[in-house]
Design an enzyme around this catalytic site. Structure first.
Site, short mmCIF file in Angstrom:
data_model
loop_
_atom_site.label_atom_id
_atom_site.label_comp_id
_atom_site.label_asym_id
_atom_site.label_seq_id
_atom_site.Cartn_x
_atom_site.Cartn_y
_atom_site.Cartn_z
N GLY A 21 0.83 -1.20 0.00
CA GLY A 21 0.00 0.00 0.00
C GLY A 21 0.86 1.24 0.00
O GLY A 21 2.04 1.19 -0.36
N ASN A 22 0.28 2.36 0.36
CA ASN A 22 1.05 3.60 0.46
C ASN A 22 0.43 4.50 1.51
O ASN A 22 -0.60 4.17 2.09
CB ASN A 22 1.16 4.29 -0.92
CG ASN A 22 -0.20 4.69 -1.46
OD1 ASN A 22 -0.86 5.56 -0.90
ND2 ASN A 22 -0.63 4.01 -2.53
N ARG A 23 1.05 5.67 1.75
CA ARG A 23 0.67 6.51 2.88
C ARG A 23 -0.46 7.49 2.60
O ARG A 23 -0.73 8.36 3.42
CB ARG A 23 1.88 7.30 3.37
CG ARG A 23 3.01 6.45 3.91
CD ARG A 23 4.10 7.33 4.47
NE ARG A 23 5.34 6.61 4.65
CZ ARG A 23 5.58 5.78 5.66
NH1 ARG A 23 4.66 5.60 6.59
NH2 ARG A 23 6.73 5.16 5.74
#
Ligand code: CTP
Length: 219
Positions: A21-23
């Site tokens: 995923g990512n932030r």
């Protein structure tokens, strides 16, 4: 006025308990959904996994998805009926080539993951964009910001691109504030001051609606 907005990250599963995923928090996309609805638009908000509650405004319908493929399917289903597309999601560019059915067990000292390219939602929908539709993209850059953003605007067929630089304090992922530069197809560069995302969304919606009206003097 019907507006399609993608927002938040995508989660790309590796096994039943893990994902890539990512932030992205989704805050900017959700703030844009609220601002478009406040301006009288009907909004379809397609959101990756976030901690934010569904917007309460009755003109916003929220669809929750996890992966880039799910986000594409949901966006493609409503894209033709939308007047304005806003691609605020931080879509994972790659996903694991295979999703393990069982939890991957720890074994060797290193582990190599095979990844395959995900669909580019903005580019793929851009290929069927009608001239009267208006597309807005985002670009998060760390170097050569203007050149990269201009290139993305052209490649993905956006009418406007909203650029964040991770070099700006208070901009981008996780913050309640954002500082953006907007580029258009004619090469104009508009700088916005550091603002909280709610106020920035109101300014951006005013800009998008003004540019949209220029395409549609009669609407
Ligand atoms: N985007 C998308 N689908 C993808 C990747 C990106 O719809 N699979 C959209 C984003 O929502 C954003 C724009 O395209 O509006 C630019 O995203 P970005 O990740 O900056 O672009 P990339 O083409 O992935 O370029 P980079 O090589 O910088 O990762």
């Amino acid at each position: 006025m019907r507006v399609l907005i993608t927002a938040g990250p995508t989660y790309e599963p590796l096994d039943p308990v893990r994902f890539l995923g990512n932030r992205s928090t989704g805050k900017m996309g959700y703030a844009l959904a609220e601002a478009f609805a406040a301006a009288g638009a009907t909004v379809v908000l397609i959101s990756g996994p976030t901690h934010l509650p569904d917007p309460l405004h009755p003109a916003i319908g929220t669809t929750r998805v996890e992966t880039a493929v799910e986000m594409f399917t949901a966006a493609a289903a409503v894209a033709d009926a939308a007047d304005i597309w806003v691609f605020a999601a931080a879509v994972a560019d790659y996903r694991p080539a295979a999703v393990a059915q069982e939890k991957i067990k720890k074994s060797g000292e290193t582990l190599t993951l095979d990844l395959v390219k995900n669909v580019d939602i903005a580019s793929t929908l851009g290929q069927r964009k009608r001239p009267e539709q208006f597309a807005v993209g985002f670009a998060l850059e760390t170097t050569n910001e203007l050149a990269h953003a201009q290139d993305k605007l052209r490649r993905k067929g956006f009418n406007l691109i909203i650029m964040n630089s991770l070099r700006d304090v208070g901009a981008g992922f996780g913050h309640d504030t954002n500082k953006v530069t907007v580029l258009d197809q004619a090469g104009a560069v508009l700088n916005f001051e550091l603002k909280n995302k709610t106020d920035l969304a109101v300014d951006l919606v005013a800009l998008v609606l003004a540019r949209f009206q220029l395409l549609h003097p009669a609407v």
